[in-house]
Design a protein around this motif. Structure first.
Motif, PDB file in Angstrom:
ATOM      1  N   ASN A  99      -9.675   3.316   4.786  1.00  0.00           N
ATOM      2  CA  ASN A  99      -8.781   4.398   4.364  1.00  0.00           C
ATOM      3  C   ASN A  99      -9.450   5.405   3.445  1.00  0.00           C
ATOM      4  O   ASN A  99      -8.932   6.494   3.245  1.00  0.00           O
ATOM      5  CB  ASN A  99      -7.552   3.810   3.654  1.00  0.00           C
ATOM      6  N   HIS A 138       0.847  -1.202   0.000  1.00  0.00           N
ATOM      7  CA  HIS A 138       0.000   0.000   0.000  1.00  0.00           C
ATOM      8  C   HIS A 138       0.884   1.255   0.000  1.00  0.00           C
ATOM      9  O   HIS A 138       0.695   2.171  -0.813  1.00  0.00           O
ATOM     10  CB  HIS A 138      -0.901  -0.051   1.242  1.00  0.00           C
ATOM     11  N   GLU A 139       1.888   1.271   0.901  1.00  0.00           N
ATOM     12  CA  GLU A 139       2.782   2.432   0.987  1.00  0.00           C
ATOM     13  C   GLU A 139       3.650   2.556  -0.263  1.00  0.00           C
ATOM     14  O   GLU A 139       3.931   3.669  -0.719  1.00  0.00           O
ATOM     15  CB  GLU A 139       3.664   2.344   2.241  1.00  0.00           C
ATOM     16  N   GLY A 172      -3.105   4.161  -2.803  1.00  0.00           N
ATOM     17  CA  GLY A 172      -2.890   3.301  -1.635  1.00  0.00           C
ATOM     18  C   GLY A 172      -4.071   2.372  -1.412  1.00  0.00           C
ATOM     19  O   GLY A 172      -3.925   1.137  -1.411  1.00  0.00           O
ATOM     20  N   ASP A 225      -6.257   8.296   3.770  1.00  0.00           N
ATOM     21  CA  ASP A 225      -6.111   8.621   2.350  1.00  0.00           C
ATOM     22  C   ASP A 225      -7.349   9.300   1.799  1.00  0.00           C
ATOM     23  O   ASP A 225      -7.261  10.211   0.974  1.00  0.00           O
ATOM     24  CB  ASP A 225      -5.815   7.351   1.550  1.00  0.00           C
ATOM     25  N   HIS A 227       1.860   4.514  -2.880  1.00  0.00           N
ATOM     26  CA  HIS A 227       1.991   5.961  -2.649  1.00  0.00           C
ATOM     27  C   HIS A 227       3.364   6.452  -3.106  1.00  0.00           C
ATOM     28  O   HIS A 227       3.486   7.455  -3.809  1.00  0.00           O
ATOM     29  CB  HIS A 227       1.855   6.287  -1.153  1.00  0.00           C
TER      30      HIS A 227
END
Ligand SMILES: [Zn+2]
Length: 305
Positions: free
Chosen positions: A149, A63-64, A109, A157, A67
């Motif tokens: 999120n 996920h990170e 993300g 996010d 980004h």
């Protein structure tokens, strides 16, 4: 500045693990092991639970990375990716930020979590035993992470997406921060309410899950409050302009020339490049039109907002 350990460096970003990630990892293993045990998943429920938590952390890292990848693609500077209690955080810096880049960087993300979640759930269909339990849990939680999120409150996010949309519509980044920050605080209070109601559940694991949710709520509140503070600073910086703070006096000899058109962040950057007590303000033609004293800018910043 920040505690924890640097475990890698990817695309110019330090990947740091915070101690809270390990604490949360241990709690998750302990909370989930009895649940894997009750599912009859594998000979050792603690081993299954450890594999589950490690897989979960890998998916949070993906996920990170999403980004990080998009931010770097836009040419933004990403000094650090932190992995902590609530998952992770990608610290993005860059002068060329605009609402649409912000929106794209934020939304990838949850999209990554959703794709990983669906893939794991699909994988669970094709396997059995402990593997199936782990894949099903990782898939379910990743879909949950994607949905959670996208709640429109900072620091989530979805809050960044909302901030970007308000920024695009109104032209004011700080207005977006204020709205998304307060929604973040409301979401934190909502989670506290849900956690309290969960404590009275019949389920043996109800208290554990409620405490986890309370930790998430606390984290969310702190993140939203921090974002709101930054929003105030942003609004103050945005209100500064060289022309409105100009004195008509002649600048002292040797004063650094900067454009009278500068305002907000650009003005502070220009001043930071050449630290001085006084600047000669010049127009497009290079003619000196007045003086800007650093002390005036300093006072205006403190009195703004
Ligand atoms: Zn994210």
């Amino acid at each position: 500045m920040s505690g924890g350990w640097r475990i890698a460096r990817i695309a110019g970003a330090d990947i740091r693990v915070r101690p809270s990630l390990l604490v949360m990892g241990v709690i998750l293993v302990i909370v989930f092991a009895p649940q894997f045990d009750s599912l009859g998943a594998g000979p050792n429920p603690y081993l299954t639970s450890i594999v589950f938590v490690l897989s979960l952390y890998v998916s949070v890292f993906l996920h990170e990375l999403a980004h990080l990848g998009v931010a770097r693609w836009f040419g933004m500077r990403v000094p650090m990716v932190e992995l902590h209690l609530l998952g992770g955080e990608t610290h993005i810096e860059g002068d060329s930020r605009n609402p649409w880049q912000e929106l794209a960087t934020s939304v990838v993300g949850p999209i990554a979590s959703f794709v990983v979640g669906i893939a794991a759930l699909w994988g669970a269909q094709a396997t059995e035993g402990a593997t199936r339990s782990v894949l099903w849990s990782v898939g379910f939680i990743n879909v949950l992470i994607a949905i959670f999120n996208m709640l429109p409150g900072l620091p989530l996010d979805g809050g960044r997406v909302l901030r970007a949309l308000i920024w695009a519509v109104t032209g004011s980044e700080s207005k977006g921060v204020r709205v998304a920050g307060w929604i973040g605080r409301l979401a934190a209070l909502g989670l506290v309410g849900i956690a309290i109601s969960m404590m009275f559940g019949e389920d043996a694991f109800a208290i554990g899950r409620a405490l986890l949710l309370l930790a998430v709520a606390l984290f969310l509140w702190q993140g939203a409050s921090y974002a709101l503070q930054q929003g105030v600073a942003l609004a103050r910086i945005g209100s500064l302009s060289a022309s409105s703070l100009m004195r008509e006096d002649a600048p002292p000899a040797g004063a650094v020339p900067i454009s009278v058109e500068l305002s907000g962040r650009d003005l502070l950057l220009a001043m930071a490049e050449n630290p001085s007590d006084a600047y000669a303000l010049v127009d497009d033609g290079g003619f000196v039109v007045g003086t800007l004293f650093a002390s005036t800018v300093d006072r205006a910043y403190r009195e703004a907002g």
